[in-house]
Design an enzyme around this catalytic site. Structure first.
Site, short mmCIF file in Angstrom:
data_model
loop_
_atom_site.label_atom_id
_atom_site.label_comp_id
_atom_site.label_asym_id
_atom_site.label_seq_id
_atom_site.Cartn_x
_atom_site.Cartn_y
_atom_site.Cartn_z
N GLU A 231 0.99 -3.71 -2.97
CA GLU A 231 0.02 -3.66 -1.88
C GLU A 231 0.83 -3.69 -0.60
OE1 GLU A 231 -1.79 -4.41 1.15
OE2 GLU A 231 -2.26 -6.44 0.43
N CYS A 265 -2.97 -6.34 6.80
CA CYS A 265 -2.79 -4.98 6.28
C CYS A 265 -4.10 -4.20 6.33
CB CYS A 265 -2.24 -5.03 4.86
SG CYS A 265 -3.20 -6.06 3.74
#
EC number: 1.2.1.79
Length: 457
Positions: A231, A265
Protein backbone atom coordinates in the site's frame (compact mmCIF):
# COMPACT_ATOMS: atom_id res chain seq x y z
CA UNK A 1 18.70 6.52 10.63
CA UNK A 2 18.58 6.80 14.42
CA UNK A 3 15.63 5.32 16.27
CA UNK A 4 14.29 8.13 18.37
CA UNK A 5 11.27 10.07 19.50
CA UNK A 6 11.65 13.61 18.15
CA UNK A 7 8.81 15.99 18.94
CA UNK A 8 7.87 17.52 15.56
CA UNK A 9 6.20 20.47 17.28
CA UNK A 10 9.55 21.56 18.73
CA UNK A 11 12.23 19.61 16.87
CA UNK A 12 13.59 18.38 20.19
CA UNK A 13 14.81 14.81 20.69
CA UNK A 14 12.78 13.35 23.56
CA UNK A 15 14.18 9.84 23.78
CA UNK A 16 16.54 7.58 21.87
CA UNK A 17 16.39 3.81 21.59
CA UNK A 18 18.96 1.08 21.20
CA UNK A 19 18.29 -0.78 17.95
CA UNK A 20 17.46 -4.47 18.02
CA UNK A 21 20.70 -6.38 17.40
CA UNK A 22 21.15 -9.00 14.69
CA UNK A 23 21.24 -11.73 17.34
CA UNK A 24 18.00 -10.40 18.81
CA UNK A 25 16.39 -10.33 15.37
CA UNK A 26 17.43 -13.94 14.80
CA UNK A 27 15.98 -14.89 18.17
CA UNK A 28 12.71 -13.09 17.38
CA UNK A 29 12.34 -14.90 14.06
CA UNK A 30 13.05 -18.24 15.70
CA UNK A 31 10.50 -17.60 18.45
CA UNK A 32 7.87 -16.42 15.97
CA UNK A 33 8.40 -19.48 13.79
CA UNK A 34 8.14 -21.79 16.78
CA UNK A 35 5.04 -20.03 18.07
CA UNK A 36 3.25 -20.36 14.73
CA UNK A 37 3.52 -24.13 14.89
CA UNK A 38 1.05 -24.26 17.77
CA UNK A 39 -0.74 -20.93 17.42
CA UNK A 40 -2.16 -21.96 14.06
CA UNK A 41 -4.11 -24.68 15.87
CA UNK A 42 -5.83 -22.34 18.31
CA UNK A 43 -9.55 -21.90 17.73
CA UNK A 44 -11.33 -18.86 16.39
CA UNK A 45 -13.10 -18.64 19.75
CA UNK A 46 -9.78 -18.38 21.57
CA UNK A 47 -8.40 -15.80 19.16
CA UNK A 48 -11.60 -13.76 19.34
CA UNK A 49 -11.33 -13.64 23.13
CA UNK A 50 -7.81 -12.21 22.84
CA UNK A 51 -8.78 -9.79 20.08
CA UNK A 52 -11.71 -8.43 22.07
CA UNK A 53 -9.52 -8.07 25.16
CA UNK A 54 -7.00 -6.15 23.08
CA UNK A 55 -9.81 -3.91 21.84
CA UNK A 56 -10.87 -3.27 25.45
CA UNK A 57 -7.33 -2.16 26.30
CA UNK A 58 -7.08 0.08 23.25
CA UNK A 59 -10.29 1.82 24.25
CA UNK A 60 -9.32 2.14 27.91
CA UNK A 61 -5.88 3.47 27.05
CA UNK A 62 -6.88 5.75 24.17
CA UNK A 63 -5.71 8.89 25.96
CA UNK A 64 -2.27 7.42 26.67
CA UNK A 65 -1.69 6.03 23.19
CA UNK A 66 -3.00 9.25 21.64
CA UNK A 67 -0.42 11.21 23.61
CA UNK A 68 2.29 8.93 22.23
CA UNK A 69 1.13 9.42 18.65
CA UNK A 70 0.95 13.19 19.04
CA UNK A 71 4.37 13.33 20.65
CA UNK A 72 6.07 11.18 18.02
CA UNK A 73 4.49 12.33 14.76
CA UNK A 74 2.47 15.45 15.51
CA UNK A 75 -1.15 14.59 14.77
CA UNK A 76 -3.71 16.44 16.86
CA UNK A 77 -4.75 14.76 20.10
CA UNK A 78 -8.35 14.32 19.01
CA UNK A 79 -7.40 12.65 15.74
CA UNK A 80 -5.00 10.42 17.68
CA UNK A 81 -7.78 9.38 20.09
CA UNK A 82 -10.02 8.66 17.12
CA UNK A 83 -7.27 6.46 15.69
CA UNK A 84 -6.95 4.46 18.90
CA UNK A 85 -10.70 3.86 18.97
CA UNK A 86 -10.64 2.82 15.32
CA UNK A 87 -8.00 0.24 16.18
CA UNK A 88 -10.34 -1.21 18.79
CA UNK A 89 -13.07 -1.39 16.16
CA UNK A 90 -10.72 -3.25 13.82
CA UNK A 91 -9.95 -5.91 16.40
CA UNK A 92 -13.63 -6.31 17.28
CA UNK A 93 -14.63 -6.61 13.62
CA UNK A 94 -12.27 -9.51 12.99
CA UNK A 95 -13.03 -11.11 16.35
CA UNK A 96 -16.64 -11.31 15.24
CA UNK A 97 -16.21 -12.06 11.53
CA UNK A 98 -13.01 -14.07 11.06
CA UNK A 99 -14.51 -17.53 11.44
CA UNK A 100 -17.20 -16.75 8.87
CA UNK A 101 -14.81 -15.03 6.48
CA UNK A 102 -12.45 -18.02 6.55
CA UNK A 103 -15.05 -20.78 6.54
CA UNK A 104 -14.62 -23.65 4.09
CA UNK A 105 -16.13 -22.93 0.67
CA UNK A 106 -17.84 -26.04 -0.71
CA UNK A 107 -17.52 -26.80 -4.41
CA UNK A 108 -19.84 -28.87 -6.59
CA UNK A 109 -18.33 -32.25 -5.76
CA UNK A 110 -20.03 -34.22 -8.55
CA UNK A 111 -18.67 -31.84 -11.19
CA UNK A 112 -15.10 -32.74 -10.20
CA UNK A 113 -15.69 -36.46 -9.64
CA UNK A 114 -15.48 -36.29 -5.86
CA UNK A 115 -17.66 -37.13 -2.92
CA UNK A 116 -16.57 -33.86 -1.34
CA UNK A 117 -14.64 -30.83 -2.58
CA UNK A 118 -13.93 -27.48 -1.02
CA UNK A 119 -11.54 -24.58 -0.62
CA UNK A 120 -9.99 -24.12 2.83
CA UNK A 121 -8.21 -21.02 4.15
CA UNK A 122 -5.14 -21.74 6.23
CA UNK A 123 -2.57 -19.30 7.69
CA UNK A 124 0.80 -18.86 5.97
CA UNK A 125 3.03 -18.38 9.01
CA UNK A 126 5.36 -15.56 10.02
CA UNK A 127 4.44 -12.30 8.28
CA UNK A 128 6.77 -9.28 8.27
CA UNK A 129 4.97 -5.93 8.51
CA UNK A 130 6.87 -2.80 7.45
CA UNK A 131 4.76 0.10 8.62
CA UNK A 132 4.80 3.93 8.30
CA UNK A 133 4.58 6.71 10.84
CA UNK A 134 1.52 8.59 9.59
CA UNK A 135 -1.09 6.36 11.24
CA UNK A 136 1.25 4.61 13.68
CA UNK A 137 -1.37 2.43 15.34
CA UNK A 138 -4.10 1.98 12.72
CA UNK A 139 -1.79 1.08 9.83
CA UNK A 140 -0.38 -1.74 11.93
CA UNK A 141 -3.68 -2.91 13.40
CA UNK A 142 -5.29 -3.25 10.00
CA UNK A 143 -2.62 -5.85 9.30
CA UNK A 144 -2.32 -7.34 12.78
CA UNK A 145 -6.00 -7.89 13.57
CA UNK A 146 -6.84 -9.99 10.48
CA UNK A 147 -3.46 -11.72 10.39
CA UNK A 148 -3.67 -12.84 14.02
CA UNK A 149 -7.30 -13.88 13.69
CA UNK A 150 -6.37 -15.97 10.64
CA UNK A 151 -3.72 -17.81 12.67
CA UNK A 152 -0.61 -16.03 11.43
CA UNK A 153 2.05 -14.44 13.63
CA UNK A 154 3.66 -11.06 13.01
CA UNK A 155 6.99 -9.27 13.11
CA UNK A 156 6.74 -5.47 13.04
CA UNK A 157 9.38 -3.16 11.61
CA UNK A 158 7.88 0.25 12.26
CA UNK A 159 9.08 3.66 11.11
CA UNK A 160 12.13 4.78 13.06
CA UNK A 161 10.47 7.97 14.31
CA UNK A 162 7.60 6.21 16.15
CA UNK A 163 9.42 3.66 18.36
CA UNK A 164 7.19 4.19 21.38
CA UNK A 165 4.08 3.54 19.30
CA UNK A 166 5.74 0.40 17.91
CA UNK A 167 6.57 -0.93 21.36
CA UNK A 168 3.10 -0.09 22.63
CA UNK A 169 1.51 -2.17 19.87
CA UNK A 170 3.42 -5.31 20.81
CA UNK A 171 2.71 -4.66 24.48
CA UNK A 172 -1.03 -4.13 24.15
CA UNK A 173 -1.44 -7.23 21.96
CA UNK A 174 0.45 -9.30 24.53
CA UNK A 175 -1.60 -7.91 27.40
CA UNK A 176 -4.74 -8.71 25.43
CA UNK A 177 -3.82 -12.36 25.91
CA UNK A 178 -2.36 -13.39 22.59
CA UNK A 179 0.31 -16.04 23.24
CA UNK A 180 3.88 -14.89 23.71
CA UNK A 181 5.75 -14.15 20.47
CA UNK A 182 2.61 -13.92 18.33
CA UNK A 183 3.44 -10.30 17.61
CA UNK A 184 6.90 -8.80 18.12
CA UNK A 185 8.32 -5.35 17.46
CA UNK A 186 11.83 -5.03 16.01
CA UNK A 187 13.55 -1.67 16.38
CA UNK A 188 15.60 -1.84 13.20
CA UNK A 189 16.41 0.44 10.28
CA UNK A 190 15.24 -0.15 6.72
CA UNK A 191 18.59 -1.81 6.00
CA UNK A 192 17.59 -4.72 8.21
CA UNK A 193 14.46 -5.64 6.27
CA UNK A 194 16.08 -7.62 3.45
CA UNK A 195 17.68 -10.26 5.65
CA UNK A 196 14.40 -10.87 7.47
CA UNK A 197 12.39 -11.11 4.28
CA UNK A 198 14.89 -13.54 2.76
CA UNK A 199 14.78 -15.79 5.83
CA UNK A 200 12.99 -19.02 4.86
CA UNK A 201 11.05 -18.98 8.13
CA UNK A 202 9.31 -15.74 7.08
CA UNK A 203 6.40 -16.54 4.79
CA UNK A 204 5.17 -13.17 3.55
CA UNK A 205 5.35 -9.41 3.94
CA UNK A 206 3.12 -6.38 3.97
CA UNK A 207 4.34 -2.83 3.51
CA UNK A 208 2.69 0.54 3.73
CA UNK A 209 4.97 3.37 2.75
CA UNK A 210 6.70 5.14 -0.09
CA UNK A 211 7.01 3.96 -3.66
CA UNK A 212 10.80 3.35 -3.35
CA UNK A 213 10.24 1.28 -0.21
CA UNK A 214 7.56 -0.73 -1.99
CA UNK A 215 9.82 -1.31 -4.97
CA UNK A 216 12.60 -2.58 -2.71
CA UNK A 217 10.42 -4.94 -0.68
CA UNK A 218 8.51 -6.10 -3.75
CA UNK A 219 11.75 -6.93 -5.56
CA UNK A 220 13.11 -8.96 -2.66
CA UNK A 221 9.83 -10.77 -2.11
CA UNK A 222 9.57 -11.51 -5.82
CA UNK A 223 13.06 -12.97 -5.82
CA UNK A 224 12.11 -15.15 -2.85
CA UNK A 225 8.68 -16.01 -4.31
CA UNK A 226 6.85 -14.71 -1.25
CA UNK A 227 3.44 -13.04 -1.28
CA UNK A 228 3.23 -9.36 -0.43
CA UNK A 229 0.70 -6.61 0.03
CA UNK A 230 1.92 -3.14 -0.93
CA UNK A 231 0.00 0.00 0.00
CA UNK A 232 2.02 2.90 -1.36
CA UNK A 233 1.45 6.53 -2.29
CA UNK A 234 -1.57 8.29 -3.65
CA UNK A 235 -2.46 11.56 -5.35
CA UNK A 236 -6.19 11.26 -5.02
CA UNK A 237 -8.55 13.35 -7.14
CA UNK A 238 -11.54 15.18 -5.65
CA UNK A 239 -13.97 16.10 -8.42
CA UNK A 240 -16.80 18.60 -7.99
CA UNK A 241 -19.55 18.87 -10.60
CA UNK A 242 -22.21 21.61 -10.97
CA UNK A 243 -24.97 19.54 -9.35
CA UNK A 244 -22.95 18.99 -6.17
CA UNK A 245 -23.84 20.45 -2.81
CA UNK A 246 -21.00 22.94 -3.07
CA UNK A 247 -20.78 23.94 0.58
CA UNK A 248 -20.69 20.30 1.68
CA UNK A 249 -18.09 19.54 -0.98
CA UNK A 250 -15.88 22.43 0.13
CA UNK A 251 -16.13 21.48 3.80
CA UNK A 252 -15.19 17.90 2.99
CA UNK A 253 -12.42 19.04 0.64
CA UNK A 254 -10.79 20.98 3.47
CA UNK A 255 -11.06 18.09 5.91
CA UNK A 256 -9.90 15.63 3.28
CA UNK A 257 -6.80 17.66 2.48
CA UNK A 258 -5.64 18.58 5.99
CA UNK A 259 -6.59 15.42 7.88
CA UNK A 260 -3.56 14.08 9.72
CA UNK A 261 -1.81 17.39 8.94
CA UNK A 262 -2.06 16.54 5.24
CA UNK A 263 -0.06 13.34 5.62
CA UNK A 264 -2.43 10.61 4.50
CA UNK A 265 -2.07 8.35 1.50
CA UNK A 266 -5.82 8.58 0.88
CA UNK A 267 -6.10 12.32 1.46
CA UNK A 268 -7.68 14.29 -1.36
CA UNK A 269 -4.77 16.09 -3.00
CA UNK A 270 -5.88 17.21 -6.47
CA UNK A 271 -9.16 19.13 -6.59
CA UNK A 272 -10.92 19.24 -9.94
CA UNK A 273 -13.86 21.62 -10.25
CA UNK A 274 -16.14 21.93 -13.27
CA UNK A 275 -15.75 25.25 -15.08
CA UNK A 276 -19.31 26.29 -14.20
CA UNK A 277 -18.52 26.33 -10.47
CA UNK A 278 -14.71 26.56 -10.52
CA UNK A 279 -14.39 30.20 -9.39
CA UNK A 280 -16.92 29.77 -6.59
CA UNK A 281 -15.28 26.54 -5.44
CA UNK A 282 -11.83 28.14 -5.33
CA UNK A 283 -13.10 31.19 -3.46
CA UNK A 284 -14.87 29.12 -0.81
CA UNK A 285 -12.10 26.56 -0.56
CA UNK A 286 -9.39 29.18 -0.03
CA UNK A 287 -11.53 31.04 2.49
CA UNK A 288 -12.00 27.92 4.62
CA UNK A 289 -8.37 26.87 4.36
CA UNK A 290 -7.33 30.32 5.59
CA UNK A 291 -9.42 29.93 8.75
CA UNK A 292 -7.58 26.82 9.91
CA UNK A 293 -5.44 27.20 13.00
CA UNK A 294 -1.91 25.83 12.77
CA UNK A 295 -0.28 25.13 16.10
CA UNK A 296 0.48 22.89 19.05
CA UNK A 297 -1.14 19.50 18.33
CA UNK A 298 -1.93 19.05 22.03
CA UNK A 299 -4.09 22.20 21.98
CA UNK A 300 -7.74 21.23 21.35
CA UNK A 301 -8.21 24.39 19.27
CA UNK A 302 -5.52 23.38 16.77
CA UNK A 303 -6.70 22.24 13.33
CA UNK A 304 -3.32 21.46 11.75
CA UNK A 305 -0.23 20.36 13.62
CA UNK A 306 3.35 20.03 12.39
CA UNK A 307 4.59 17.72 9.70
CA UNK A 308 6.12 14.60 11.17
CA UNK A 309 9.69 15.05 9.97
CA UNK A 310 12.00 17.88 9.02
CA UNK A 311 12.82 16.18 5.72
CA UNK A 312 9.12 15.83 4.97
CA UNK A 313 8.57 19.55 5.37
CA UNK A 314 11.59 20.30 3.21
CA UNK A 315 10.12 18.11 0.46
CA UNK A 316 6.76 19.89 0.61
CA UNK A 317 8.49 23.28 0.50
CA UNK A 318 10.52 22.25 -2.52
CA UNK A 319 7.42 21.07 -4.40
CA UNK A 320 5.46 24.24 -3.69
CA UNK A 321 8.39 26.54 -4.50
CA UNK A 322 9.07 24.71 -7.77
CA UNK A 323 5.45 25.04 -8.84
CA UNK A 324 5.41 28.76 -8.02
CA UNK A 325 8.65 29.30 -9.92
CA UNK A 326 7.11 27.56 -12.93
CA UNK A 327 4.10 29.87 -12.93
CA UNK A 328 1.54 28.28 -10.62
CA UNK A 329 -0.43 30.66 -8.39
CA UNK A 330 -0.39 30.26 -4.62
CA UNK A 331 -3.81 31.37 -3.37
CA UNK A 332 -3.01 30.94 0.34
CA UNK A 333 -0.21 29.59 2.48
CA UNK A 334 2.98 28.57 0.76
CA UNK A 335 5.46 29.84 3.36
CA UNK A 336 6.65 28.10 6.50
CA UNK A 337 5.87 29.99 9.72
CA UNK A 338 8.72 31.50 11.71
CA UNK A 339 8.53 29.22 14.74
CA UNK A 340 10.19 26.10 16.12
CA UNK A 341 8.96 22.75 14.86
CA UNK A 342 8.14 21.44 11.42
CA UNK A 343 4.99 23.37 10.64
CA UNK A 344 3.64 24.19 7.19
CA UNK A 345 0.45 26.17 6.51
CA UNK A 346 -2.61 24.97 4.62
CA UNK A 347 -1.86 25.93 1.03
CA UNK A 348 -3.96 26.17 -2.13
CA UNK A 349 -2.33 26.30 -5.59
CA UNK A 350 -4.01 26.94 -8.94
CA UNK A 351 -2.94 27.43 -12.57
CA UNK A 352 -0.93 24.21 -12.60
CA UNK A 353 -0.01 23.04 -16.09
CA UNK A 354 0.80 19.57 -17.37
CA UNK A 355 4.50 20.29 -17.64
CA UNK A 356 4.79 20.96 -13.90
CA UNK A 357 5.82 18.14 -11.56
CA UNK A 358 2.96 19.07 -9.26
CA UNK A 359 0.48 17.99 -11.95
CA UNK A 360 1.20 14.32 -11.25
CA UNK A 361 3.26 14.12 -8.05
CA UNK A 362 2.01 13.40 -4.55
CA UNK A 363 2.45 16.16 -1.97
CA UNK A 364 2.57 14.74 1.55
CA UNK A 365 1.46 17.82 3.45
CA UNK A 366 -1.49 20.26 3.67
CA UNK A 367 -1.14 21.46 0.07
CA UNK A 368 -4.09 21.40 -2.35
CA UNK A 369 -3.77 21.61 -6.13
CA UNK A 370 -6.89 22.90 -7.90
CA UNK A 371 -7.77 22.32 -11.56
CA UNK A 372 -10.57 23.43 -13.86
CA UNK A 373 -12.39 20.83 -15.99
CA UNK A 374 -14.54 21.70 -18.98
CA UNK A 375 -16.74 18.59 -18.75
CA UNK A 376 -16.95 15.20 -17.07
CA UNK A 377 -14.55 13.50 -19.46
CA UNK A 378 -12.00 16.26 -18.96
CA UNK A 379 -12.37 15.83 -15.19
CA UNK A 380 -11.73 12.11 -15.47
CA UNK A 381 -8.73 12.68 -17.73
CA UNK A 382 -7.19 15.02 -15.15
CA UNK A 383 -8.07 12.60 -12.35
CA UNK A 384 -6.30 9.74 -14.09
CA UNK A 385 -3.23 11.79 -15.09
CA UNK A 386 -1.10 10.40 -12.29
CA UNK A 387 0.96 7.24 -11.83
CA UNK A 388 -1.01 6.55 -8.65
CA UNK A 389 -4.39 4.90 -8.23
CA UNK A 390 -5.34 4.67 -4.57
CA UNK A 391 -8.53 6.56 -3.75
CA UNK A 392 -10.82 9.13 -5.35
CA UNK A 393 -13.83 11.32 -4.63
CA UNK A 394 -16.54 12.65 -6.91
CA UNK A 395 -19.29 15.05 -5.97
CA UNK A 396 -22.44 15.08 -8.08
CA UNK A 397 -26.16 14.49 -7.59
CA UNK A 398 -26.48 13.20 -11.16
CA UNK A 399 -26.71 9.40 -11.05
CA UNK A 400 -25.46 9.04 -14.61
CA UNK A 401 -22.37 11.05 -13.72
CA UNK A 402 -21.89 8.96 -10.59
CA UNK A 403 -21.88 5.77 -12.67
CA UNK A 404 -19.47 7.37 -15.14
CA UNK A 405 -17.03 8.25 -12.37
CA UNK A 406 -17.28 4.81 -10.77
CA UNK A 407 -16.62 3.09 -14.09
CA UNK A 408 -13.83 5.33 -15.38
CA UNK A 409 -11.71 6.65 -12.51
CA UNK A 410 -8.65 4.42 -12.31
CA UNK A 411 -8.30 3.82 -8.58
CA UNK A 412 -8.80 1.21 -5.91
CA UNK A 413 -11.58 3.22 -4.31
CA UNK A 414 -14.24 5.67 -5.46
CA UNK A 415 -16.26 7.61 -2.88
CA UNK A 416 -19.28 9.53 -4.16
CA UNK A 417 -20.35 12.63 -2.20
CA UNK A 418 -18.14 11.74 0.73
CA UNK A 419 -14.56 11.55 1.96
CA UNK A 420 -12.33 8.55 1.37
CA UNK A 421 -12.03 6.66 4.65
CA UNK A 422 -10.77 3.20 5.55
CA UNK A 423 -13.33 0.92 7.19
CA UNK A 424 -12.78 -2.61 8.54
CA UNK A 425 -15.79 -3.67 6.48
CA UNK A 426 -14.44 -2.45 3.10
CA UNK A 427 -11.40 -3.56 1.08
CA UNK A 428 -8.59 -1.02 1.06
CA UNK A 429 -5.83 -0.72 -1.52
CA UNK A 430 -4.85 0.67 -4.87
CA UNK A 431 -3.60 -0.05 -8.36
CA UNK A 432 -0.91 1.35 -10.64
CA UNK A 433 1.99 2.67 -8.54
CA UNK A 434 -0.16 2.78 -5.43
CA UNK A 435 0.52 -0.91 -4.93
CA UNK A 436 -1.34 -4.20 -5.00
CA UNK A 437 -3.26 -6.50 -2.73
CA UNK A 438 -5.94 -5.46 -0.28
CA UNK A 439 -6.21 -4.78 3.41
CA UNK A 440 -9.35 -5.03 5.57
CA UNK A 441 -12.69 -6.74 4.93
CA UNK A 442 -12.88 -10.30 3.59
CA UNK A 443 -10.10 -9.60 1.11
CA UNK A 444 -7.64 -8.42 3.74
CA UNK A 445 -7.89 -11.45 6.00
CA UNK A 446 -7.44 -13.81 3.06
CA UNK A 447 -4.28 -12.12 1.73
CA UNK A 448 -2.05 -14.14 4.05
CA UNK A 449 -3.85 -17.44 3.77
CA UNK A 450 -3.10 -20.50 1.71
CA UNK A 451 -6.26 -21.24 -0.26
CA UNK A 452 -6.05 -25.01 -0.16
CA UNK A 453 -8.11 -27.14 -2.54
CA UNK A 454 -9.50 -30.24 -0.85
CA UNK A 455 -10.76 -33.15 -2.99
CA UNK A 456 -12.05 -36.41 -1.53
CA UNK A 457 -12.93 -39.38 -3.72
Amino acid sequence: MSIATINPATGETVKTFTPTTQDEVEDAIARAYARFDNYRHTTFTQRAKWANATADLLEAEANQSAALMTLEMGKTLQSAKDEAMKCAKGFRYYAEKAETLLADEPAEAAAVGASKALARYQPLGVVLAVMPWNFPLWQTVRFAAPALMAGNVGLLKHASNVPQCALYLADVIARGGFPEDCFQTLLISANGVEAILRDPRVAAATLTGSEPAGQAVGAIAGNEIKPTVLELGGSDPFIVMPSADLDAAVATAVTGRVQNNGQSCIAAKRFIAHADIYDEFVEKFVARMETLRVGDPTDPDTDVGPLATESGRAQVEQQVDAAAAAGAVIRCGGKRPDRPGWFYPPTVITDITKDMALYTDEVFGPVASVYCATNIDDAIEIANATPFGLGSNAWTQNESEQRHFIDNIVAGQVFINGMTVSYPELPFGGIKRSGYGRELSTHGIREFCNIKTVWIA
